[in-house]
Design a protein around this motif. Structure first.
Motif, PDB file in Angstrom:
ATOM      1  N   LEU A 331       0.848  -1.179   0.000  1.00 16.12           N
ATOM      2  CA  LEU A 331       0.000   0.000   0.000  1.00 16.12           C
ATOM      3  C   LEU A 331       0.888   1.234   0.000  1.00 16.12           C
ATOM      4  N   GLY A 332       0.474   2.259  -0.745  1.00 12.33           N
ATOM      5  CA  GLY A 332       1.241   3.486  -0.789  1.00 12.33           C
ATOM      6  C   GLY A 332       0.355   4.712  -0.707  1.00 12.33           C
ATOM      7  N   ILE A 333       0.794   5.700   0.054  1.00 15.13           N
ATOM      8  CA  ILE A 333       0.137   7.003   0.116  1.00 15.13           C
ATOM      9  C   ILE A 333       1.091   8.007  -0.510  1.00 15.13           C
ATOM     10  N   HIS A 334       0.605   8.788  -1.474  1.00 19.66           N
ATOM     11  CA  HIS A 334       1.484   9.633  -2.271  1.00 19.66           C
ATOM     12  C   HIS A 334       0.948  11.067  -2.325  1.00 19.66           C
ATOM     13  N   PHE A 335       1.872  12.003  -2.379  1.00 22.20           N
ATOM     14  CA  PHE A 335       1.549  13.409  -2.560  1.00 22.20           C
ATOM     15  C   PHE A 335       2.434  13.928  -3.683  1.00 22.20           C
ATOM     16  N   GLY A 336       1.821  14.512  -4.715  1.00 29.48           N
ATOM     17  CA  GLY A 336       2.655  14.899  -5.838  1.00 29.48           C
ATOM     18  C   GLY A 336       2.038  15.917  -6.751  1.00 29.48           C
ATOM     19  N   PHE A 337       2.838  16.291  -7.725  1.00 27.63           N
ATOM     20  CA  PHE A 337       2.412  17.254  -8.719  1.00 27.63           C
ATOM     21  C   PHE A 337       2.969  16.817 -10.060  1.00 27.63           C
ATOM     22  N   ARG A 338       2.115  16.739 -11.097  1.00 25.74           N
ATOM     23  CA  ARG A 338       2.550  16.346 -12.434  1.00 25.74           C
ATOM     24  C   ARG A 338       2.892  17.557 -13.256  1.00 25.74           C
TER      25      ARG A 338
END
Length: 338
Positions: A331-338
């Motif tokens: 499981l992964g929790i991600h915070f990002g911007f493309r």
């Protein structure tokens, strides 16, 4: 957490936490016998750990554009099968070890299992005064059924998009450094999307990528307080290195996407019992044993991956499952911007 750290370092730690007489007797039987037993006892744990370390390197085949980034918290776990909890101890492969009932071999616990009922062996050793002697000891259990069905790992991971479909990745575990345990883990990878190189990239409903990733684990466990054997600088050192080669395909939808792939894991884990050990028999101290032995295990396995990813603005969540020698999920929790 302590049991997980011991599992990561492994080599003889669970044995040393049993009793002084067992350790003395096992080393007195000879370094070769102690090394062979430890290698078979340890291998399922280190192999499962190497599979767990390599989950969730990716959550899409769609590489980030230049300047796109993602920060992730990832939790992995490889599952332990019943066959990983045991191994066959064949006395023909040992010099000074036998079973009290003269059985030629028995199925005994690995570091992931438990001997129920207890299993005993007889150790033959040469006493400097009384000659050839025999001692009966109980074989060590592993970490047991309560926590050994899963081998967890966790990382903080980052990804950064470069030009032409290239994405750099890095993961690490903040260093653990206590009175008797030191542990660090890190990795780096590069993902390259081949569909970004095609003229019709923006029209294609899917993305296809390749990934190459390396992961390293180093740990040390100080045995000074727990070994029960006279000596100096007693410790266990573990060095684990793995490589992952992966082909990835995924959908390119705004919110929910699905991905999968075929990969290959190659890795080696080496554990070294270091320091000086003075084995005692009946109050008599034998010649010191310096850096008694090293054991290792290797993995070389194909794996298949299926996963899904939910994207809501800056927030992303993914889940995936791997089919291989040791199946794993993540499981992964991600915070990002493309």
């Amino acid at each position: 957490m302590k049991k997980l750290t011991i599992l990561v370092l492994l080599c003889l730690v669970t044995i040393t936490l049993k009793a002084q007489n067992d350790i003395d007797a096992l080393l007195a039987a000879g370094v070769e016998d102690a090394e062979r037993f430890t290698n078979d006892y340890l291998a399922p744990g280190t192999n499962g750990l190497m599979h767990s370390m390599n989950a969730n390197w990716f959550n899409t085949a769609d590489a980030k554009p230049l300047g796109g980034f993602e920060i992730s918290v990832i939790v992995n776990a490889s599952s332990v099968k019943n066959e990983n909890k045991i191994f066959n101890l064949n006395t023909a492969n040992y010099n000074n070890i036998s079973f009290p009932d003269n059985s030629p071999s028995k199925t005994v616990s690995s570091v992931l299992g438990e001997n129920d009922p207890a299993i005993f062996i007889e150790i033959e050793y040469e006493d400097p005064i009384f000659g050839n002697l025999t001692e009966t000891i109980e074989l060590p259990n592993g970490i047991g059924n309560s926590s050994a069905n899963l081998l967890p790992t966790a990382f903080i991971q980052g990804a950064l998009g470069l030009v032409k479909g290239i994405e750099l990745k890095a993961r690490f575990v903040p260093k653990i450094d206590t009175d008797d345990v030191s542990l660090s883990m890190y990795g780096a990878g590069v993902q390259f999307e081949v569909t970004k190189w095609l003229p019709a990239d923006k029209l294609l409903p899917v993305a296809i990528s390749g990934l190459v990733a390396y992961t390293h684990l180093n740990g040390e466990y100080d045995l000074t307080e727990s070994s029960g054997i006279q000596g100096e600088n007693q410790r266990i050192d573990n060095d684990t290195n793995t490589w992952l080669l992966q082909l990835i395909a995924s959908t390119k939808l705004p919110v929910i996407n699905f991905y999968g792939g075929l990969g290959y894991i190659k890795g080696k884990s080496e554990s070294n019992l270091l320091g000086t050990y003075r084995v005692t028999n009946g109050g008599i101290t034998a010649q010191p044993i310096i850096d008694p032995f090293s054991v290792s295990s290797e993995v070389s396995s194909l794996r298949g991956t299926l996963g899904t990813k939910l994207k809501l603005g800056f927030f992303r969540l993914n889940a995936e499952y791997h089919l291989s020698e040791f199946n794993a999920f993540s499981l992964g929790i991600h915070f990002g911007f493309r």
